[in-house]
Write a protein that holds these residues in place. Structure first.
Motif, PDB file in Angstrom:
ATOM      1  N   SER A  48       0.854  -1.185   0.000  1.00 24.92           N
ATOM      2  CA  SER A  48       0.000   0.000   0.000  1.00 24.92           C
ATOM      3  C   SER A  48       0.887   1.231   0.000  1.00 24.92           C
ATOM      4  CB  SER A  48      -0.919   0.008   1.228  1.00 24.92           C
ATOM      5  OG  SER A  48      -1.823   1.096   1.173  1.00 24.92           O
ATOM      6  N   ASN A  53      -2.835   8.072   3.802  1.00 20.51           N
ATOM      7  CA  ASN A  53      -3.306   6.857   3.143  1.00 20.51           C
ATOM      8  C   ASN A  53      -4.679   6.499   3.701  1.00 20.51           C
ATOM      9  OD1 ASN A  53      -3.645   4.449   1.823  1.00 20.51           O
ATOM     10  ND2 ASN A  53      -1.614   3.648   2.309  1.00 20.51           N
ATOM     11  N   ASP A  83      -6.482   4.125   2.319  1.00 17.13           N
ATOM     12  CA  ASP A  83      -6.690   2.701   2.041  1.00 17.13           C
ATOM     13  C   ASP A  83      -6.355   1.885   3.284  1.00 17.13           C
ATOM     14  OD1 ASP A  83      -7.258   3.452  -0.530  1.00 17.13           O
ATOM     15  OD2 ASP A  83      -5.509   2.508  -1.450  1.00 17.13           O
ATOM     16  N   ALA A 126      -9.519  -5.584   1.152  1.00 22.58           N
ATOM     17  CA  ALA A 126      -8.986  -4.234   0.954  1.00 22.58           C
ATOM     18  C   ALA A 126     -10.145  -3.257   0.992  1.00 22.58           C
ATOM     19  CB  ALA A 126      -8.252  -4.134  -0.381  1.00 22.58           C
ATOM     20  N   ASP A 157     -11.096   1.159   0.704  1.00 21.57           N
ATOM     21  CA  ASP A 157     -10.632   2.476   0.266  1.00 21.57           C
ATOM     22  C   ASP A 157     -11.562   3.533   0.861  1.00 21.57           C
ATOM     23  OD1 ASP A 157      -9.822   4.759  -1.028  1.00 21.57           O
ATOM     24  OD2 ASP A 157     -10.048   3.963  -3.057  1.00 21.57           O
ATOM     25  N   CYS A 171      -7.532  -5.036  -5.325  1.00 24.56           N
ATOM     26  CA  CYS A 171      -6.886  -3.718  -5.339  1.00 24.56           C
ATOM     27  C   CYS A 171      -7.902  -2.584  -5.259  1.00 24.56           C
ATOM     28  CB  CYS A 171      -6.014  -3.554  -6.578  1.00 24.56           C
ATOM     29  SG  CYS A 171      -6.835  -3.813  -8.154  1.00 24.56           S
ATOM     30  N   CYS A 231       1.870  -1.910  -7.275  1.00 25.81           N
ATOM     31  CA  CYS A 231       1.636  -0.555  -6.772  1.00 25.81           C
ATOM     32  C   CYS A 231       2.628   0.438  -7.371  1.00 25.81           C
ATOM     33  CB  CYS A 231       1.736  -0.537  -5.252  1.00 25.81           C
ATOM     34  SG  CYS A 231       0.306  -1.266  -4.426  1.00 25.81           S
ATOM     35  N   ASN A 245      -3.970   7.023  -3.545  1.00 23.55           N
ATOM     36  CA  ASN A 245      -3.501   5.886  -2.753  1.00 23.55           C
ATOM     37  C   ASN A 245      -3.641   4.616  -3.579  1.00 23.55           C
ATOM     38  OD1 ASN A 245      -5.305   7.214   0.112  1.00 23.55           O
ATOM     39  ND2 ASN A 245      -3.235   7.697  -0.530  1.00 23.55           N
ATOM     40  N   THR A 287      -3.376   0.322  -3.249  1.00 23.12           N
ATOM     41  CA  THR A 287      -3.253  -0.849  -2.383  1.00 23.12           C
ATOM     42  C   THR A 287      -3.569  -2.102  -3.188  1.00 23.12           C
ATOM     43  OG1 THR A 287      -3.866   0.403  -0.406  1.00 23.12           O
ATOM     44  CG2 THR A 287      -4.135  -1.980  -0.304  1.00 23.12           C
TER      45      THR A 287
END
Length: 293
Positions: free
Chosen positions: A9, A17, A19, A56, A58, A251, A276, A284, A286
């Motif tokens: 990330s 960040n 994420d 993940a 966001d 992602c 990434c 950001n 990830t």
């Protein structure tokens, strides 16, 4: 099932960040990701009757609570997902025996003592009592139940304040069965035999228009139509089987995998850190890369 898992990330040009990511019970960031860049990898051997969670999230850009929404979402998801077996085991133990009426009549004038009988002996009676009741809806899966808990937690937390996040998550079983759940525009991709397939629908205006065959403006990718934290958030779900040699990628939208497919395909042994590195530097980014060995 043996998996090689890598994650990364990057804050990139953003001030923070927003994420977040979760790898089984090994990696978690309950307060959010503070470092400018994090990465790692691990080998996993999923044993029989076990499941591993990968996720993940966001945080919504422009929201003051986006970072904390992503952290709150994954913390709730993990807690609910991994408490499932403990709860199921306790319930099963409680149902092994039941307090029943005595099997005989006491002739001494004393109150007869209740006895414990196996529940299996009572099942015909229970079935008869439910004969005219409507069939109950099937219970949600372990992953879906955890995602619903996270959705409800965020809807309550951000009812009156600014915040929310997207989510993409998968649970992988020892037999290779994969279940997925998503909300928003964080994506799940399957790489099989050199071909990438997008697994989940992306809830933004661009992909919505594209799916309907309407003119789609790439600038509208930032307009979310669905996210956790909204009162009416929807959860998409599905399942498939993971085969030997497959690669699964989770992602956030900072990793525009459609634009980087050709470059990533040249590095089939590449990891999340490399993915990434070729992402959109203005957002950001990830990624979680899961390779079935």
């Amino acid at each position: 099932m043996k998996l090689k898992v890598s994650w990364a990330s990057s804050r990139n040009r953003r001030k923070e960040n927003q994420d977040n990511l979760s790898i089984g019970e090994r990696v978690a960031f309950p307060e959010g990701i503070e470092e400018r860049h994090i990465s790692g990898q691990v080998l996993m051997d999923i044993r029989e009757n076990n499941e591993v969670l990968f996720a993940a999230a966001d945080g919504l850009g422009g929201c003051t609570n986006g970072k904390y929404a992503a952290a709150r979402c994954l913390e709730s998801l993990r807690e609910s997902f991994y408490s499932f077996y403990n709860t199921a085991t306790e319930t099963e133990a409680e149902e092994q025996t039941a307090l029943c009426e005595p099997l005989h009549t006491c002739t001494t004038g004393e109150s007869p003592l209740p006895v414990l009988r196996p529940v299996s002996q009572l099942l015909p009676l229970r079935a008869a009592s439910l004969e005219y009741e409507e069939e109950a809806e099937p219970a949600p899966s372990r992953l879906m139940a955890a995602a619903m808990e996270a959705r409800d937690a965020l809807a309550e937390t951000y009812r009156y304040v600014d915040g929310g996040c997207t989510l993409c998550a998968v649970s992988v079983c020892a037999n290779g069965e994969v279940e997925w759940v998503s909300a928003g525009d964080s994506s799940i991709w399957l790489l099989r035999s050199g071909k990438f397939t997008l697994i989940n629908p992306l809830d933004n205006r661009f992909y919505s228009h594209k799916a309907l065959g309407l003119p789609a403006d790439p600038r509208e990718k930032s307009i979310l139509l669905n996210y956790l934290g909204a009162a009416d958030a929807d959860l998409h779900t599905g399942s498939f089987s993971l085969h030997h040699g497959d690669t699964l990628v989770l992602c956030t939208d900072g990793v525009d995998l459609e634009k980087t497919l050709s470059r990533f395909l040249l590095k089939l042994n590449g990891n999340a850190d490399q993915l990434c590195a070729i992402s959109n530097a203005s957002d950001n980014a990830t990624a979680i890369v899961i390779r079935c060995m």
